[in-house]
Design a protein around this motif. Sequence first.
Motif, PDB file in Angstrom:
ATOM      1  N   THR A 113       0.842  -1.195   0.000  1.00 35.77           N
ATOM      2  CA  THR A 113       0.000   0.000   0.000  1.00 35.77           C
ATOM      3  C   THR A 113       0.875   1.242   0.000  1.00 35.77           C
ATOM      4  O   THR A 113       2.005   1.218   0.505  1.00 35.77           O
ATOM      5  N   HIS A 114       0.351   2.313  -0.553  1.00 35.22           N
ATOM      6  CA  HIS A 114       1.099   3.568  -0.592  1.00 35.22           C
ATOM      7  C   HIS A 114       0.897   4.339   0.704  1.00 35.22           C
ATOM      8  O   HIS A 114      -0.074   4.129   1.427  1.00 35.22           O
ATOM      9  N   ARG A 115       1.824   5.249   0.990  1.00 37.51           N
ATOM     10  CA  ARG A 115       1.691   6.107   2.160  1.00 37.51           C
ATOM     11  C   ARG A 115       0.531   7.063   1.944  1.00 37.51           C
ATOM     12  O   ARG A 115       0.548   7.864   1.029  1.00 37.51           O
ATOM     13  N   ARG A 116      -0.473   6.987   2.817  1.00 36.91           N
ATOM     14  CA  ARG A 116      -1.630   7.868   2.661  1.00 36.91           C
ATOM     15  C   ARG A 116      -2.120   8.417   3.991  1.00 36.91           C
ATOM     16  O   ARG A 116      -3.127   9.123   4.036  1.00 36.91           O
ATOM     17  N   PHE A 208     -11.385   5.093  13.780  1.00 41.21           N
ATOM     18  CA  PHE A 208     -11.745   5.461  12.407  1.00 41.21           C
ATOM     19  C   PHE A 208     -10.533   5.461  11.483  1.00 41.21           C
ATOM     20  O   PHE A 208     -10.611   4.979  10.348  1.00 41.21           O
ATOM     21  N   VAL A 209      -9.412   6.005  11.945  1.00 42.68           N
ATOM     22  CA  VAL A 209      -8.244   6.106  11.074  1.00 42.68           C
ATOM     23  C   VAL A 209      -7.647   4.727  10.804  1.00 42.68           C
ATOM     24  O   VAL A 209      -7.094   4.463   9.728  1.00 42.68           O
ATOM     25  N   GLU A 210      -7.753   3.824  11.776  1.00 49.25           N
ATOM     26  CA  GLU A 210      -7.235   2.471  11.574  1.00 49.25           C
ATOM     27  C   GLU A 210      -8.107   1.691  10.600  1.00 49.25           C
ATOM     28  O   GLU A 210      -7.603   0.896   9.811  1.00 49.25           O
ATOM     29  N   GLN A 211      -9.410   1.922  10.639  1.00 50.54           N
ATOM     30  CA  GLN A 211     -10.335   1.192   9.773  1.00 50.54           C
ATOM     31  C   GLN A 211     -10.411   1.783   8.367  1.00 50.54           C
ATOM     32  O   GLN A 211     -10.854   1.110   7.434  1.00 50.54           O
ATOM     33  N   ASP A 212      -9.973   3.025   8.213  1.00 40.99           N
ATOM     34  CA  ASP A 212     -10.099   3.696   6.922  1.00 40.99           C
ATOM     35  C   ASP A 212      -9.286   2.992   5.839  1.00 40.99           C
ATOM     36  O   ASP A 212      -8.105   2.706   6.022  1.00 40.99           O
ATOM     37  N   SER A 213      -9.923   2.706   4.730  1.00 36.90           N
ATOM     38  CA  SER A 213      -9.257   2.045   3.603  1.00 36.90           C
ATOM     39  C   SER A 213      -9.563   2.779   2.304  1.00 36.90           C
ATOM     40  O   SER A 213      -9.567   2.186   1.225  1.00 36.90           O
ATOM     41  N   SER A 214      -9.849   4.074   2.400  1.00 40.49           N
ATOM     42  CA  SER A 214     -10.215   4.865   1.229  1.00 40.49           C
ATOM     43  C   SER A 214      -8.981   5.177   0.389  1.00 40.49           C
ATOM     44  O   SER A 214      -7.869   4.779   0.703  1.00 40.49           O
ATOM     45  N   ASP A 215      -9.204   5.904  -0.707  1.00 36.44           N
ATOM     46  CA  ASP A 215      -8.101   6.365  -1.555  1.00 36.44           C
ATOM     47  C   ASP A 215      -7.685   7.789  -1.211  1.00 36.44           C
ATOM     48  O   ASP A 215      -6.873   8.384  -1.915  1.00 36.44           O
ATOM     49  N   TYR A 233       0.974   7.562  16.789  1.00 38.42           N
ATOM     50  CA  TYR A 233       2.097   7.409  15.880  1.00 38.42           C
ATOM     51  C   TYR A 233       2.014   6.109  15.088  1.00 38.42           C
ATOM     52  O   TYR A 233       2.440   6.038  13.934  1.00 38.42           O
ATOM     53  N   ARG A 234       1.457   5.074  15.695  1.00 40.85           N
ATOM     54  CA  ARG A 234       1.360   3.777  15.012  1.00 40.85           C
ATOM     55  C   ARG A 234       0.305   3.784  13.921  1.00 40.85           C
ATOM     56  O   ARG A 234       0.292   2.891  13.073  1.00 40.85           O
ATOM     57  N   ARG A 235      -0.588   4.767  13.937  1.00 38.50           N
ATOM     58  CA  ARG A 235      -1.656   4.815  12.935  1.00 38.50           C
ATOM     59  C   ARG A 235      -1.238   5.536  11.665  1.00 38.50           C
ATOM     60  O   ARG A 235      -1.960   5.517  10.671  1.00 38.50           O
ATOM     61  N   PHE A 236      -0.082   6.193  11.680  1.00 38.71           N
ATOM     62  CA  PHE A 236       0.365   6.935  10.503  1.00 38.71           C
ATOM     63  C   PHE A 236       1.447   6.174   9.763  1.00 38.71           C
ATOM     64  O   PHE A 236       2.296   5.504  10.367  1.00 38.71           O
ATOM     65  N   ASP A 237       1.415   6.281   8.432  1.00 45.54           N
ATOM     66  CA  ASP A 237       2.395   5.591   7.592  1.00 45.54           C
ATOM     67  C   ASP A 237       3.744   6.299   7.593  1.00 45.54           C
ATOM     68  O   ASP A 237       4.769   5.681   7.331  1.00 45.54           O
ATOM     69  N   ASP A 238       3.737   7.591   7.846  1.00 45.95           N
ATOM     70  CA  ASP A 238       4.987   8.349   7.845  1.00 45.95           C
ATOM     71  C   ASP A 238       4.838   9.563   8.752  1.00 45.95           C
ATOM     72  O   ASP A 238       3.730  10.107   8.908  1.00 45.95           O
TER      73      ASP A 238
END
Length: 242
Positions: A113-116, A208-215, A233-238
């Motif tokens: 998955t891409h960083r989003r 919500f942020v953990e469950q989010d799978s949108s584009d 911090y664990r919920r963010f990709d970067d």
Amino acid sequence: MATAEQLKSLIRSHFGDDPERFFTLALQVAAHEAQQGHGALAHDIRNIVDKARQTQSPVLQFRLPKTLLGLVLADEPQTPLASLVAPTALRDRVERVIHEYRQQEKLKKHGLTHRRKVLLIGPPGTGKTMTARVLAHELRLRLYTIQVDKVVTKFMGESSAQLRQVFNLIQEEVGVYLFDEFDAIGGERMLENDVGEMRRVLNAFLQFVEQDSSDSLIVAATNSPQLLDRALYRRFDDVLYY
């Protein structure tokens, strides 16, 4: 040429009477073609979209739900990457977010998955909000700024309900979503001056942020990282430091 998923998404948005979604997807196709070295085709697609946007009926323009008016501000930034003055290492990481978004179909084919979901940390005036505007412009997406201070209300449960509406919008309308002054809802849950409603809001956001799978791209910015709950911090990709 455009990927199979991009073509299917274009068709769905067309028959779903969602012109802004259609335009966004068409511009993503243009970006994909440019990456493949088809510069002339990418240029033609962008011109077609620009002309269509200028002539379309105003009633077809996307409008925020009434329940989110004043809570979410929509904008179409015109801030290119070249306007962002930042250290090379930081700029490279911003460019990586852009590049991965444009190549997300390739990443998905390999189970990646891409960083989003990106967290921006730094003092005021260092370019955090500008970075969100750059991301929106470079990816041809709308920028939605969430008025974090208006999310929290005095009524029990209402804040979490408003946050749910925001994440429903994130799922339905692809864009760059900026949670500015993020520490207002992301504060450490164990602080002595914390109140129950704030803990509920933070727990809701984490869920919500953990469950989010949108584009969509979710960008959070803060001047006070010491106030943030460590679980965030664990919920963010970067995490980018300014």
